[in-house]
Design an enzyme around this catalytic site. Structure first.
Site, short mmCIF file in Angstrom:
data_model
loop_
_atom_site.label_atom_id
_atom_site.label_comp_id
_atom_site.label_asym_id
_atom_site.label_seq_id
_atom_site.Cartn_x
_atom_site.Cartn_y
_atom_site.Cartn_z
N ASP A 181 53.85 -17.27 36.42
CA ASP A 181 54.93 -16.72 35.60
C ASP A 181 56.24 -17.36 36.05
O ASP A 181 56.66 -17.21 37.20
CB ASP A 181 54.98 -15.20 35.78
N ASP A 190 56.29 -19.02 28.86
CA ASP A 190 56.57 -19.21 30.28
C ASP A 190 55.52 -18.62 31.22
O ASP A 190 55.81 -18.39 32.40
CB ASP A 190 57.95 -18.62 30.62
N GLU A 191 54.33 -18.36 30.73
CA GLU A 191 53.30 -17.83 31.62
C GLU A 191 51.92 -18.25 31.16
O GLU A 191 51.67 -18.47 29.98
CB GLU A 191 53.39 -16.31 31.73
#
EC number: 2.7.7.7
Length: 360
Positions: A12, A110-111
């Site tokens: 993350d 974003d993860e």
């Protein structure tokens, strides 16, 4: 408790949009950076997409009305969302992660989850996670937090355990103990209001929840109760979904506090629609069906869909369709979660299907 040889990493990125802006303009380092709507030009409408950790010290957080953020942090640096640029950085990061795992599941810009079972042991997986963190920092100038666990849910909880720039490893025989003392709200799917309801019932920690009868949990949480109860007892069987197909692209967000404010809901939905549209275009895809998902305070989840007259990747078309689908949900009832899904895709797919929980 989960047993077996599965090892999952949840990677993350830390304060992704704000961190990219600081990388682009190093003079912003150490300052409260808020990425989202314009608090002045937009007449205070819209929401915070993300913010730096310096801004969080003033109480600012993602999903907060931008007007409230400005009240809390009037001296902050407010920047518009540069979605194409963030998406290009995301592509770099996912390519980097793909070097370390044969099976990777990107679940947002974003993860991602990585199946690193081939590492053979949790110490080896921990070393791999440290190497990934180092490579991300060296190659992108950004930091990420990583959770290592036997399943996806615990890996996600672990990645948030020591943010920012953290690394938390939870071995199979440590899962139940790791979860037991955590506040019950740390379990994915338990929001602020439900967490408060559980606390009033004497369920303060994950361990408290684990000791309750599963039927009681189902009565309080609905159909997600079985999954939540299993996780509270250390049963985490979530597997990483690979690249076997690209059936839909989804994005959703859970509000810090339930809201019935139409501008906040509309602004958040527009951000999500732009996000999935950008992913669609980056993957050289077009869609025909747009779905909006709303989860209310009592965990009632509803979806509405619209099939477009032709395939498209146009952000404005997708945003208009999503906005129209939202209107019937603006009924004054507080909303806990909102999401957008694009389906009926055509074109080349370079990403994974979204996790089922997004639109279950």
């Amino acid at each position: 408790m989960t047993t077996g040889s599965r090892i999952v990493l949840h990677v993350d990125m830390d304060s992704f949009f704000a961190s990219i802006e600081v990388r682009r303009d190093p003079s912003l380092a150490g300052r409260p950076v808020i990425v989202g709507a314009d608090p002045k030009g937009g007449a205070g409408r819209g929401v915070v997409s993300t913010c730096s950790y310096e801004a969080r010290r003033y109480g600012v957080h993602s999903g907060m009305p931008i007007s409230r953020a400005f009240d809390l942090c009037p001296h902050g640096v407010y920047l518009p969302v540069d979605r194409p640029f963030y998406a290009s950085v995301s592509v770099e990061i996912m390519a980097l992660l793909s070097r370390h795992a044969g099976r990777i599941e990107q679940v947002s810009i974003d993860e991602a989850y990585l199946d690193v079972s081939d590492a053979g042991s949790f110490p080896a997986a921990g070393a791999l996670a440290a190497a990934i963190k180092r490579e991300v920092r060296e190659e992108t100038g950004l930091t990420c937090s990583v959770g290592v666990a036997p399943g996806k849910a615990v890996a996600k909880i672990a990645s948030d355990f020591q943010k920012p720039d953290g690394l938390t490893i939870v071995r199979p025989d440590e899962v139940a103990g790791f979860l037991a003392s955590l506040p019950v709200g740390r379990i994915p799917g338990i929001g602020k209001k439900t967490g408060e309801d559980l606390r009033q019932a004497g369920i303060l920690t994950v361990g408290d929840l684990a000791r309750r009868d599963v039927q009681e949990v189902i009565a309080r949480l609905g159909r997600s109760g079985v999954r939540v109860h299993h996780l509270a007892r250390g049963i985490d069987d979530g597997e990483v979904q690979g690249r076997e197909g690209c059936k839909s692209i989804s994005r959703e967000t859970t509000f810090e506090a339930d809201t019935a404010d139409p501008p906040v809901l509309a602004g958040t939905l527009a951000e999500l629609a732009d996000d999935v549209a950008e992913t669609l275009r980056a993957d050289n895809l077009r869609c025909r069906t747009v779905t909006v998902k709303v989860r209310y305070r009592g965990f009632q989840t509803h979806t509405r869909s619209r099939t477009l007259p032709r395939f498209t990747s146009d952000p404005e078309t997708i945003r208009r369709a999503a906005s129209g689908l939202l209107l019937p949900f603006l009924n004054g009832e507080p909303v806990r979660l909102i999401g957008v899904r694009l389906s009926m895709l055509e074109g080349g797919c370079t990403r994974q299907a979204s996790i089922d929980e997004f639109f279950s």
